[in-house]
Design a protein around this motif. Structure first.
Motif, PDB file in Angstrom:
ATOM      1  N   GLY A 112       0.833  -1.191   0.000  1.00 32.83           N
ATOM      2  CA  GLY A 112       0.000   0.000   0.000  1.00 32.83           C
ATOM      3  C   GLY A 112       0.868   1.241   0.000  1.00 32.83           C
ATOM      4  N   ASN A 113       0.327   2.320  -0.516  1.00 32.75           N
ATOM      5  CA  ASN A 113       1.052   3.586  -0.502  1.00 32.75           C
ATOM      6  C   ASN A 113       0.078   4.737  -0.592  1.00 32.75           C
ATOM      7  N   ARG A 114       0.585   5.917  -0.280  1.00 34.42           N
ATOM      8  CA  ARG A 114      -0.214   7.120  -0.434  1.00 34.42           C
ATOM      9  C   ARG A 114       0.713   8.278  -0.765  1.00 34.42           C
ATOM     10  N   GLY A 115       0.174   9.245  -1.445  1.00 36.74           N
ATOM     11  CA  GLY A 115       0.999  10.377  -1.866  1.00 36.74           C
ATOM     12  C   GLY A 115       0.147  11.457  -2.471  1.00 36.74           C
ATOM     13  N   GLY A 116       0.745  12.192  -3.388  1.00 34.71           N
ATOM     14  CA  GLY A 116       0.050  13.319  -4.011  1.00 34.71           C
ATOM     15  C   GLY A 116       0.513  14.605  -3.368  1.00 34.71           C
ATOM     16  N   PHE A 117      -0.188  15.020  -2.325  1.00 41.56           N
ATOM     17  CA  PHE A 117       0.171  16.168  -1.498  1.00 41.56           C
ATOM     18  C   PHE A 117       0.362  17.444  -2.316  1.00 41.56           C
ATOM     19  N   GLY A 118      -0.473  17.618  -3.366  1.00 41.88           N
ATOM     20  CA  GLY A 118      -0.442  18.835  -4.154  1.00 41.88           C
ATOM     21  C   GLY A 118       0.513  18.841  -5.326  1.00 41.88           C
ATOM     22  N   VAL A 119       1.313  17.811  -5.500  1.00 38.25           N
ATOM     23  CA  VAL A 119       2.250  17.757  -6.613  1.00 38.25           C
ATOM     24  C   VAL A 119       1.484  17.487  -7.907  1.00 38.25           C
ATOM     25  N   ASP A 120       1.717  18.304  -8.919  1.00 43.33           N
ATOM     26  CA  ASP A 120       1.087  18.149 -10.232  1.00 43.33           C
ATOM     27  C   ASP A 120      -0.445  18.134 -10.134  1.00 43.33           C
ATOM     28  N   ASP A 121      -0.992  18.953  -9.260  1.00 42.64           N
ATOM     29  CA  ASP A 121      -2.437  19.102  -9.041  1.00 42.64           C
ATOM     30  C   ASP A 121      -3.122  17.846  -8.498  1.00 42.64           C
ATOM     31  N   ILE A 122      -2.373  16.873  -7.984  1.00 44.62           N
ATOM     32  CA  ILE A 122      -2.960  15.697  -7.333  1.00 44.62           C
ATOM     33  C   ILE A 122      -2.965  15.966  -5.833  1.00 44.62           C
ATOM     34  N   ASP A 123      -4.164  16.137  -5.254  1.00 45.99           N
ATOM     35  CA  ASP A 123      -4.258  16.414  -3.830  1.00 45.99           C
ATOM     36  C   ASP A 123      -3.901  15.191  -2.994  1.00 45.99           C
ATOM     37  N   PHE A 124      -4.400  14.038  -3.429  1.00 41.92           N
ATOM     38  CA  PHE A 124      -4.167  12.825  -2.654  1.00 41.92           C
ATOM     39  C   PHE A 124      -4.300  11.609  -3.555  1.00 41.92           C
ATOM     40  N   ALA A 125      -3.386  10.670  -3.414  1.00 44.05           N
ATOM     41  CA  ALA A 125      -3.441   9.413  -4.162  1.00 44.05           C
ATOM     42  C   ALA A 125      -3.122   8.282  -3.198  1.00 44.05           C
ATOM     43  N   ARG A 126      -3.864   7.204  -3.296  1.00 43.20           N
ATOM     44  CA  ARG A 126      -3.598   6.050  -2.435  1.00 43.20           C
ATOM     45  C   ARG A 126      -3.882   4.773  -3.212  1.00 43.20           C
TER      46      ARG A 126
END
Length: 79
Positions: A13-27
């Motif tokens: 499992g993973n999570r990320g995004g955090f505003g990079v490249d307009d992705i607020d959140f990805a999991r």
């Protein structure tokens, strides 16, 4: 986790995004059961599992919240 020299289980499992490249959140989460064997004299594994991916994006004009999920079959070769 290995149950025997041939059978194994993988959970990731993973999570990320955090505003990079307009992705607020990805999991994402993945679970599979695999069997090690040989094909044409080379080590290989056959896998079956399930994966889910969720993206929350807030572009300037369009907000997108999408979930992609489903089962899969895989073949991995090692050399």
């Amino acid at each position: 986790m290995e149950f025997s020299p041939e059978w194994f289980v993988l959970v990731d499992g993973n999570r990320g995004g955090f505003g990079v490249d307009d992705i607020d959140f990805a999991r994402s989460i993945l679970g599979l059961v695999g069997y090690r064997t040989t094909l044409f004299g080379m080590p290989a594994s056959l896998e079956a599992g399930y994966r889910a991916l969720r993206l929350d994006s807030s572009r300037r004009i369009i907000d997108t919240d999408v979930t992609l999920s489903g089962s899969f079959l895989g073949l991995t070769g090692y050399w």
